[in-house]
Design an enzyme around this catalytic site. Structure first.
Site, PDB file in Angstrom:
ATOM      1  N   ARG A 157       0.824  -1.228   0.000  1.00 30.78           N
ATOM      2  CA  ARG A 157       0.000   0.000   0.000  1.00 30.78           C
ATOM      3  C   ARG A 157       0.846   1.261   0.000  1.00 30.78           C
ATOM      4  O   ARG A 157       0.433   2.285  -0.545  1.00 30.78           O
ATOM      5  CB  ARG A 157      -0.966  -0.023   1.188  1.00 30.78           C
ATOM      6  N   LYS A 193      -5.923   1.490   3.678  1.00 32.13           N
ATOM      7  CA  LYS A 193      -6.869   0.369   3.739  1.00 32.13           C
ATOM      8  C   LYS A 193      -6.328  -0.717   4.671  1.00 32.13           C
ATOM      9  O   LYS A 193      -5.148  -1.079   4.590  1.00 32.13           O
ATOM     10  CB  LYS A 193      -7.060  -0.198   2.320  1.00 32.13           C
TER      11      LYS A 193
END
Lengths: 233, 233
Positions: A157, A193
């Site tokens: 990420r 996330k």
């Protein structure tokens, strides 16, 4: 570490289906040049995991046992909760973080060279994190060594939320690097996330780093059977 | 074909870091059971590409040359633009589509068996597409055979946009299956990333399929050096 070439996709889509093979040849050349770095002694602790499309995935410190990190705790206690450059430089976490950064910078230089030769403008976008993970081999057909865990997801990420020509690091990774003397730029708190609270992340310029005094060379290479690692990627 | 187990993630996150290795052992058992299918003669044309997390990626017909598809064109002309079951059954595209469906159903049955043994409730969500792609080996270290192209991206997106216990197929794949006698359910037009116009996609129930009269067994296994394929995945 996840190092991707976001503008490879544009290059790929510019070509007809019957010319895609040439795009792959160039990608193969790039990946093979990155692979050559792995044989350098200073990167002996770096393990290539795999490539996924134009993303190169590698980790450092996979062969270390958890006891290797006991020194870190001792050093942190010595510094009374404050980051202390002298004490922390040389500890396991920083050594792995440093070698991973050096590896990313070497990749970036290689890509610049290949760009000049092939008249392209490919750029690396790099995501890094540090922490525990699980490693193992999955499958009977085409078995593949891989790594799993929150540390791996976070590194991925950091890559996808990152910026071209910059290394995007998690809070922990950024703190370790800053303590070791790297010039890191806080990006403020961002939502990632899989992480409940917004987390502070850091950017490291690929072009303007200090010359590290730590070579990152490692001689200890434990071949233990413990599949739980605390690694930098 | 991309076959993923979306609820493996929930299972994974239920366990502490030091128990993750046991989760991986279960995933390894699942993947190894799927791998066993590849040695069945009826699945000789199926090639496992890799697993990515809990997603199993495979393709059929990778060893066929483009001339193998000339029959398809001839048969389509014969049927004057309409789908003709008798004519189309047995052609290359349908044979590959059919074997891929059979493979997915066999995977689903295996997972049901493993669920019973391990008191789990894992479900397969499957995405499929058909079309040209590029295949090759990338990298010097840990070189990996992989496939690329819009067909591959579409299959992956059919998976991520799919439903548990169902096969989600692109327009082309759905038409081929329908022509071959499969009961396919139109899902209407949906927007898919990377495709300009909304596209009609199809769902095939994993539990209620017709018994195919085509066994999907293939004896021709060309080992050509042409890396451009028209495949089903």
């Amino acid at each position: 570490m996840f190092a991707s070439i976001p503008n490879f996709k544009d290059f790929w889509s510019e070509w007809d289906t019957n010319r895609k093979l040439e795009c792959l040849r160039l990608l193969n050349e790039i990946v093979c040049e990155f692979d050559k770095l792995l044989s350098k002694p200073k990167f002996s602790s770096v393990e290539k995991i795999k490539t996924v499309g134009s993303t190169y995935m590698a980790a450092a410190g996979l062969n270390e046992t958890e006891t290797d990190y006991d020194d870190d705790v001792y050093l942190e206690k010595q510094s009374h909760g404050k980051f202390n450059n002298n004490l922390r430089i040389g500890n396991t976490a920083f050594r792995n973080a440093n070698v991973m950064i050096e590896f990313a910078l070497a990749m970036s230089q290689i890509l610049d060279g290949l760009n000049r030769d092939s008249f392209q403008n490919f750029e690396l976008r790099i995501g890094m994190s540090v922490g525990p993970l699980v490693a193992g081999v999955i499958g009977a057909q085409k078995p593949q060594y891989d790594i799993w865990g929150n540390t791996v997801n976070l590194a991925s990420r950091m890559d996808t939320h990152g910026e071209p020509r910059k290394i995007h690091a998690t809070t922990d990774m950024g703190n370790i690097l800053r303590a070791g003397g790297y010039r890191v730029q806080s990006r403020g708190k961002i939502r990632v996330k899989g992480v409940k609270e917004p987390m502070e992340t850091f950017l490291i310029e690929v072009d303007s780093k200090r010359n590290s005094s730590v070579s990152g060379e490692q001689t200890n290479n434990h071949n233990n059977n413990n599949n739980c690692h605390h690694s930098t990627l």
